[in-house]
Design a protein around this motif. Structure first.
Motif: not given
Length: 281
Positions: A97, A119, A140, A142-144, A149-153, A196
């Motif tokens: 992450y 989100p 917030t 995000s997956t790496k 692109h990374d995905i916000n979770v 980040k």
């Protein structure tokens, strides 16, 4: 020793004894394209900033730094070209992450707020203007992604994935890191709007801060003197270069041949000014 990563900016070598060597180059990417022209001293600036912040925040969380002295590294790195841009670090089990801390309403979060599509798990008690400071910073994740692109979770997603206790510790640690860095930078004329962090676990399973920390490549730094709510503040990063690419219809063009010397010089100057302002006691 083997090279295990050749990223957009960094080269990572595994010493295969629980340690790694990270070399920060002068490469720069924009619009997902690594440009053919280096930015003078960019790698040294990023390295100096990360090293400064690792030392500044070691009372909050352990970090992966072992040494920045070339004498402590394999003989292959004891050369002038590696000076100031190379560190020896502990190898970690990195968590998948990026932990983004936002202190201001800007970027994708502002767009989400205005569209009414915040989100999952993000709620605000009031409306915010562009570039307005949040009442409290938020995290917030995000997956790496290995590609694209990374995905916000959501934080709940991260809790279910790695466990609630570890996720909550990461959230609290990230907020504490941001607040300490924010106060230091603010008194030196820079606003850290967002940043980040990346964390890993050591051999004991303890949380450790890794990767780069609070650099213009991983953060949004604004000039406090010219900052104004409702505007898009000038930032200490590659925005000048990005603006030049867009103005010349070169944004995202993988066939770009070179970047003019004056654009390289100005971009380097911006990175240097950022470091000079922050690395003050």
């Amino acid at each position: 020793m083997k090279k295990i990563i050749s990223g957009k900016v960094r080269e990572v070598y595994d010493l295969e004894d629980g340690r790694m060597v990270i070399v920060t180059t002068d490469r720069i990417s924009a619009f997902d394209v690594i440009l053919p022209t280096m930015i003078t001293d960019k790698g040294k600036v990023l390295n100096a900033l990360s090293n400064f912040w690792f030392d500044c925040t070691k009372d909050i969380v352990k970090n992966h730094m072992i040494s920045s002295d070339l004498k402590d590294m394999p003989v292959e790195f004891q050369k002038p070209e590696y000076e100031g841009r190379t560190i020896l670090v502990k190898k970690l089990k990195m968590l998948p992450y990026e932990v983004i801390v936002r202190g201001y309403m800007f970027g994708s979060m502002y767009d989400a707020l205005k569209s009414g599509k915040l989100p999952e798990g993000v709620h605000f008690d009031r409306d915010y203007d562009l570039a307005e400071k949040l009442d409290e910073p938020i995290v917030t994740p995000s997956t790496k992604a290995k590609e694209g692109h990374d995905i916000n979770v959501s934080l709940d997603y991260m809790k279910k994935d790695i466990g609630a206790d570890l996720a909550e510790k990461i959230e609290k640690t990230a907020i504490a890191l941001y607040k300490k860095a924010y106060e230091h930078a603010y008194k030196n004329g820079i606003i850290i709007a967002d940043t980040k962090f990346e964390f890993g676990l050591d051999e004991k399973g303890e949380l450790v801060l890794g990767d780069e920390v609070l650099t213009p490549d991983s953060s949004r730094f604004w000039n406090k003197d010219t900052y104004k709510v409702g505007t898009s503040p000038a930032s200490y990063d590659k925005q000048f270069l990005r603006d030049w690419l867009k103005a010349n219809n070169l944004a995202g063009d993988p066939n770009i041949k070179s970047v003019p010397a004056e654009v390289v010089s100005k971009t380097s100057e911006i990175y240097h000014e950022c470091a000079e302002r922050i690395i003050k006691k």
